[in-house]
Design an enzyme around this catalytic site. Sequence first.
Site, PDB file in Angstrom:
ATOM      1  CG  ASP A   1      -1.653  -0.746   1.486  1.00  0.00           C
ATOM      2  OD1 ASP A   1      -2.959  -1.133  -0.544  1.00  0.00           O
ATOM      3  OD2 ASP A   1      -2.202  -1.580   1.978  1.00  0.00           O
TER       4      ASP A   1
ATOM      5  CG  ASP B   1      -7.287  -4.191  -2.050  1.00  0.00           C
ATOM      6  OD1 ASP B   1      -7.531  -4.766  -2.459  1.00  0.00           O
ATOM      7  OD2 ASP B   1      -7.872  -3.365  -0.788  1.00  0.00           O
TER       8      ASP B   1
HETATM    9  N1  GLY Z   1      -6.895  -2.142   0.467  1.00  0.00           N
HETATM   10  C1  GLY Z   1      -7.889  -2.982   1.220  1.00  0.00           C
HETATM   11  C2  GLY Z   1      -9.515  -2.198   1.234  1.00  0.00           C
HETATM   12  O1  GLY Z   1     -10.100  -1.597   0.251  1.00  0.00           O
HETATM   13  O2  GLY Z   1     -10.291  -2.148   2.193  1.00  0.00           O
END
Ligand code: GLY
Length: 376
Positions: free
Chosen positions: A96, A158
């Site tokens: 992330d 994601d």
């Molecule tokens: N990246 C984790 C979510 O979208 O909750």
Amino acid sequence: MAEETNWAEEAWQQGVLKTVRNAQRIKDTFPHTSIQGEYDQNAPEWWTAGFWPGLLWLVQREAGTAQEADSLSRIALSCEKQLEACLRDPDLVDHDLGFVWLLSGVAHYRQTGNADGRRRGLLAANLLAARFHVRGRFIRAWNFDSAAMDTRGVAIIDSMMNLPLLYWASEESGDPRFRWLAEAHADTVAREFVRGDGSICHVVEFDPTTGQKVREHGGQGHAPGSAWARGNAWALYGFALSFRYTGEARYLETAERAADVFLAMLGEDIVPPWDFRAPAEHQVAWDSSAAAIAASGLLELAKLSPRGEAYAAAGERLARGLYERYSSGASSAEEGLILQGTVHYPERRGLNVPIIYGDYFYMETLAKLRGREGWF
Ligand code: GLY
């Protein structure tokens, strides 16, 4: 057309007023969900830590006075400096890095040309590139141990939103390695996450030694085979971004398919259930963040696809519906901008609450409707 402009302008101004007001209380902390009207404070290493500075940079860009612009950028910069500490600890960084750094250091750099923002952004891109699994050709998502899966071999949908950090790093440094890694990962995701019916899974586990796919996991969705709404929105926006940065037609085709299937599952609604395929007894939590992400992604696709007009109309419909039916309103004390997001239904965390990334993508969508870009 004049009427269309007015609602988006009104929605944007409402969001600006509330963000400026929120900044006085939230300051340089890291909000995640709004509980009984007030945003909580999260740890800077959590994946959501970039959304508050990213939102501040969106608003700062159009601040009415130099004093307001200065005050918002000081808060965003203080967040960025706190986030830099995480870059020194390999246990605190995961895939992330894109969400966190595109919205903090890189947004700062894009907005002001600040050399520290660029330096931190490039450092984050190097750490993200280091998570590439050479045999499986994917970027490893998480570091933690799990009884349910071997996270050494886990990638999640994601991740597609994190790839622009790598594309940006190649453009900024002139070094193509970052882009090649991002494309390799995007190709693996297109092959292993997108199902025959166009729906998309959240988590894929690969064998960490061979790199071969082991199985799909439900993740934040209901189960393997289900359609977690936010994940399907990440895919449509993320593949559109890969096309925008690379010009590779295969990413546009994947983004269009993800968008078409998302819109078909959504039907006439504005906000989807947390998982389009959750059984009826679990259709009790809704995810406005998925709608906001999809709206912004659709406006991105609108600029890229030969079917752009239809995607623009769909993105505007969602944005307008969020404003008219889900925004907290100018006069309410609620800090969140849009209501009814869901963080993690299987763990019963953050159900039907405002979430900072819902707010970020809502404002990013409105910024796009007003002719500006987002930070991805
Ligand atoms: N990246 C984790 C979510 O979208 O909750």
